[in-house]
Structures are given as structure tokens and as C-alpha cells.
Design a protein around this motif. Structure first.
Motif, mmCIF file in Angstrom:
data_model
loop_
_atom_site.group_PDB
_atom_site.id
_atom_site.type_symbol
_atom_site.label_atom_id
_atom_site.label_comp_id
_atom_site.label_asym_id
_atom_site.label_seq_id
_atom_site.Cartn_x
_atom_site.Cartn_y
_atom_site.Cartn_z
ATOM 1 N N THR A 215 0.876 -1.181 0.000
ATOM 2 C CA THR A 215 0.000 0.000 0.000
ATOM 3 C C THR A 215 0.906 1.222 0.000
ATOM 4 O O THR A 215 2.054 1.171 0.461
ATOM 5 C CB THR A 215 -0.929 0.042 1.221
ATOM 6 N N THR A 216 0.394 2.339 -0.494
ATOM 7 C CA THR A 216 1.180 3.563 -0.546
ATOM 8 C C THR A 216 0.370 4.725 0.018
ATOM 9 O O THR A 216 -0.845 4.635 0.187
ATOM 10 C CB THR A 216 1.577 3.908 -1.989
ATOM 11 N N LEU A 217 1.059 5.812 0.249
ATOM 12 C CA LEU A 217 0.374 7.052 0.572
ATOM 13 C C LEU A 217 -0.315 7.585 -0.688
ATOM 14 O O LEU A 217 0.086 7.250 -1.817
ATOM 15 C CB LEU A 217 1.371 8.065 1.126
ATOM 16 N N PRO A 218 -1.356 8.393 -0.535
ATOM 17 C CA PRO A 218 -2.171 8.798 -1.696
ATOM 18 C C PRO A 218 -1.399 9.464 -2.823
ATOM 19 O O PRO A 218 -1.739 9.311 -3.992
ATOM 20 C CB PRO A 218 -3.190 9.768 -1.086
ATOM 21 N N GLU A 219 -0.324 10.187 -2.491
ATOM 22 C CA GLU A 219 0.404 10.935 -3.511
ATOM 23 C C GLU A 219 1.075 10.045 -4.552
ATOM 24 O O GLU A 219 1.377 10.493 -5.660
ATOM 25 C CB GLU A 219 1.470 11.831 -2.859
ATOM 26 N N VAL A 220 1.321 8.786 -4.218
ATOM 27 C CA VAL A 220 2.037 7.893 -5.139
ATOM 28 C C VAL A 220 1.277 6.591 -5.348
ATOM 29 O O VAL A 220 1.871 5.527 -5.541
ATOM 30 C CB VAL A 220 3.474 7.607 -4.635
ATOM 31 N N VAL A 221 -0.041 6.673 -5.337
ATOM 32 C CA VAL A 221 -0.855 5.463 -5.430
ATOM 33 C C VAL A 221 -0.577 4.693 -6.712
ATOM 34 O O VAL A 221 -0.757 3.468 -6.780
ATOM 35 C CB VAL A 221 -2.353 5.815 -5.315
ATOM 36 N N GLN A 222 -0.069 5.360 -7.745
ATOM 37 C CA GLN A 222 0.187 4.682 -9.026
ATOM 38 C C GLN A 222 1.232 3.567 -8.913
ATOM 39 O O GLN A 222 1.256 2.665 -9.746
ATOM 40 C CB GLN A 222 0.661 5.689 -10.092
ATOM 41 N N VAL A 223 2.119 3.632 -7.914
ATOM 42 C CA VAL A 223 3.170 2.618 -7.813
ATOM 43 C C VAL A 223 2.812 1.506 -6.830
ATOM 44 O O VAL A 223 3.634 0.632 -6.548
ATOM 45 C CB VAL A 223 4.535 3.237 -7.437
ATOM 46 N N THR A 224 1.585 1.500 -6.321
ATOM 47 C CA THR A 224 1.158 0.416 -5.438
ATOM 48 C C THR A 224 1.271 -0.926 -6.159
ATOM 49 O O THR A 224 0.833 -1.080 -7.296
ATOM 50 C CB THR A 224 -0.302 0.630 -4.999
ATOM 51 N N ASN A 225 1.886 -1.899 -5.493
ATOM 52 C CA ASN A 225 2.062 -3.250 -6.046
ATOM 53 C C ASN A 225 2.829 -3.260 -7.357
ATOM 54 O O ASN A 225 2.599 -4.118 -8.213
ATOM 55 C CB ASN A 225 0.707 -3.941 -6.220
ATOM 56 N N MET A 226 3.748 -2.324 -7.513
ATOM 57 C CA MET A 226 4.657 -2.323 -8.658
ATOM 58 C C MET A 226 6.065 -2.637 -8.153
ATOM 59 O O MET A 226 6.393 -2.414 -6.985
ATOM 60 C CB MET A 226 4.635 -0.971 -9.377
ATOM 61 N N ILE A 227 6.902 -3.141 -9.045
ATOM 62 C CA ILE A 227 8.248 -3.599 -8.691
ATOM 63 C C ILE A 227 9.288 -2.586 -9.151
ATOM 64 O O ILE A 227 9.247 -2.099 -10.282
ATOM 65 C CB ILE A 227 8.546 -4.959 -9.365
ATOM 66 N N CYS A 228 10.240 -2.270 -8.258
ATOM 67 C CA CYS A 228 11.286 -1.313 -8.602
ATOM 68 C C CYS A 228 12.663 -1.888 -8.273
ATOM 69 O O CYS A 228 12.853 -2.474 -7.201
ATOM 70 C CB CYS A 228 11.071 -0.003 -7.840
ATOM 71 N N PHE A 229 13.597 -1.713 -9.186
ATOM 72 C CA PHE A 229 14.987 -2.142 -8.999
ATOM 73 C C PHE A 229 15.859 -0.933 -8.659
ATOM 74 O O PHE A 229 15.614 0.164 -9.166
ATOM 75 C CB PHE A 229 15.531 -2.782 -10.276
ATOM 76 N N TYR A 230 16.881 -1.149 -7.858
ATOM 77 C CA TYR A 230 17.867 -0.098 -7.638
ATOM 78 C C TYR A 230 18.642 0.118 -8.942
ATOM 79 O O TYR A 230 19.490 -0.692 -9.310
ATOM 80 C CB TYR A 230 18.842 -0.478 -6.516
ATOM 81 N N SER A 231 18.349 1.201 -9.626
ATOM 82 C CA SER A 231 18.988 1.442 -10.921
ATOM 83 C C SER A 231 20.476 1.731 -10.773
ATOM 84 O O SER A 231 21.215 1.700 -11.763
ATOM 85 C CB SER A 231 18.287 2.591 -11.654
ATOM 86 N N GLU A 232 20.926 2.023 -9.534
ATOM 87 C CA GLU A 232 22.355 2.182 -9.294
ATOM 88 C C GLU A 232 23.107 0.857 -9.402
ATOM 89 O O GLU A 232 24.334 0.845 -9.545
ATOM 90 C CB GLU A 232 22.598 2.757 -7.886
ATOM 91 N N LYS A 233 22.362 -0.273 -9.327
ATOM 92 C CA LYS A 233 23.011 -1.583 -9.211
ATOM 93 C C LYS A 233 22.664 -2.538 -10.347
ATOM 94 O O LYS A 233 23.136 -3.681 -10.358
ATOM 95 C CB LYS A 233 22.606 -2.214 -7.870
ATOM 96 N N VAL A 234 21.803 -2.104 -11.269
ATOM 97 C CA VAL A 234 21.416 -2.937 -12.412
ATOM 98 C C VAL A 234 21.560 -2.106 -13.682
ATOM 99 O O VAL A 234 21.773 -0.904 -13.643
ATOM 100 C CB VAL A 234 19.965 -3.445 -12.284
ATOM 101 N N ASP A 235 21.430 -2.773 -14.822
ATOM 102 C CA ASP A 235 21.422 -2.076 -16.109
ATOM 103 C C ASP A 235 19.978 -1.878 -16.538
ATOM 104 O O ASP A 235 19.208 -2.841 -16.640
ATOM 105 C CB ASP A 235 22.191 -2.875 -17.157
#
Length: 251
Positions: A215-235
């Protein structure tokens, strides 16, 4: 105790990065009572990243204090409600001179905080930072050590002041044979509580390389249940172009 003493001594010696008054009503709940209820709090940036609330000493109500330590220009105490028989531990700094004289800095973790009628978590948000989320149909993929970890025809692009762009992909874009659950959780005052995954490639474990918000706070509800990678560590390959790995404190 030592952390509070070091913080107090550093602030008295060098001063805060900046500070300003806040127009918001700030309340602090301890157990069953609001020990602070004030519209005269100040935001203090002890470092450049985010502020803390400092509260006027005269606004303290209902609670008692036990003095535990101190130094030149500051006192360290425990603020507690009458009848609280828990072991005494430091949770407050009182500043006696300098820019912060007459203010109390509470250990945020030991209390429940409210701005107006909304509860806040982790620390106050920075009024000079913002987050924007934009859906993008630019194809994206994530790779590491020659292995494609995720591919998607779209992603949610999250732009947060002073941080790299974060690309949030659907769960179905991930190749889950390389992903293992992690016990790690973190809290963000802007987004919510994050859960993590490790990535394992040829027996090598990349700890907490992925995060997501149930769950997210209302301001970023679009990323709820989405997957994010540390772009500093992957291509990251966006729209057919391999992006440079950004540099940040998470790299």
C-alpha cells in the motif's frame, strides 16, 4: 544517549543547515495523551536531506521529565506521562542557548506525530521536495550480469527531488526464477512501507535489490504493487537505450 549527545553538541557548535517556522498544527501523542499541541513548531534541517520538528519547550503539557544527562548548552531527558513506570531512556534534547534555545528535539521514533489531523511517519516531509509519478509506454527492461530480470511495455516513472528516476514495473514483467523473498522492510514518509526481494544469479545473492509497496500514501498510489529495482546496481534499458547507472547514496 550518545547519539543524542553528539547531535546536540554538533548543532550547538556548527548550527543547523537551515531552519524555518511551520504553519502546521503539530501534535505529539504519547500513550494516551497529546503531550504537545502547537502551531509554533519549527522545521530544522540537521543535515541537507530532510528536516525534524523542534517544539517550543513552553508547549509541553501533561508530561513529566527525568533529567538523564547534559552538557554546555543542552540537557538530555526522558519525557514521560505520569504513571508510566517503564525504564527511563533518553528521548529528548533541550537546547538552552544558541539558535535553538527554548526548543525541544524529540526522538521521532518514540512518539506518534500528527500534522493537522493526518498522522506522519519516519520524519516530517521536506516542503522543498516533491514526488511526481508519470505512466510511460516507453519499453523498458532490467538486466544484471547478462541476465534479463524484467521486461515491460510500460512503467510508472517516479521523480523524487534529489534522487534518480525510479522505474516501477508490473509484477508480471519479472522473471521470478531469479528473485527470492527478503525479510527487509523500510519506511518512507513520502511513499509508505516497502518490502524487499533479493536477486540470485548463479548462486550470487544481490541483497534487497528490489522493493515494492503493498500500500502507498495517496500521492504515489500509481506505484502500489509495482516492482522497482535499484537502478544504481542494475542495467536499465529504456526505449532501446542503455542508461548510465546513476550515483546516489544507495549505490
Amino acid at each position: 544517549m550518545n547519539d543524542l549527545k553528539k547531535r546536540a553538541e554538533s548543532l550547538l557548535k556548527d548550527g543547523p543547515v537551515k531552519y524555518e517556522s511551520s504553519p502546521r498544527r503539530v501534535r505529539v501523542l504519547q500513550n494516551s495523551a497529546y503531550i504537545f499541541d502547537t502551531t509554533s513548531a519549527i522545521l530544522v534541517w540537521e543535515h541537507p536531506y530532510y528536516p525534524q520538528y523542534y517544539l517550543p519547550e513552553k508547549a509541553l503539557q501533561y508530561a513529566k521529565e527525568a533529567l538523564l544527562d547534559g552538557g554546555d548548552g543542552y540537557l538530555i531527558s526522558q519525557i514521560y506521562l505520569p504513571g508510566d513506570n517503564t525504564e527511563k531512556h533518553p528521548n529528548a534534547i533541550h537546547f538552552q542557548h544558541g539558535l535553538l534555545a527554548g526548543y525541544i528535539r524529540l526522538d521521532f521514533r518514540n512518539f506518534h506525530w500528527f500534522e493537522e489531523d493526518d498522522q506522519i511517519f519516519v520524519h516530517p516531509t521536506d516542503p522543498y521536495k516533491r514526488i511526481d509519478v508519470r505512466r510511460s509506454a516507453r519499453p523498458i527492461s532490467v538486466e544484471l550480469d547478462g541476465v534479463v530480470l524484467a521486461e515491460s511495455a510500460f512503467a510508472e516513472h517516479l521523480y523524487e527531488t534529489m534522487l534518480p528516476v525510479r522505474y516501477y514495473l508490473p509484477w508480471t514483467s519479472v522473471d521470478w526464477q531469479y528473485v527470492k523473498p527478503s525479510d527487509t522492510t523500510t519506511q518512507c514518509p513520502y511513499k509508505g512501507t516497502a518490502n524487499y526481494f533479493d536477486v540470485v544469479i548463479n548462486g550470487k545473492v544481490y541483497k534487497d535489490l528490489i522493493w515494492w509497496y503493498r500500500t502507498t500514501l495517496p500521492e504515489v498510489v500509481q506505484v502500489t504493487n509495482m516492482i522497482c529495482f535499484y537502478s544504481e546496481k542494475v542495467d536499465t534499458i529504456l526505449d532501446g537505450k542503455k542508461l548510465d547507472r546513476p550515483k546516489s547514496k544507495f549505490g
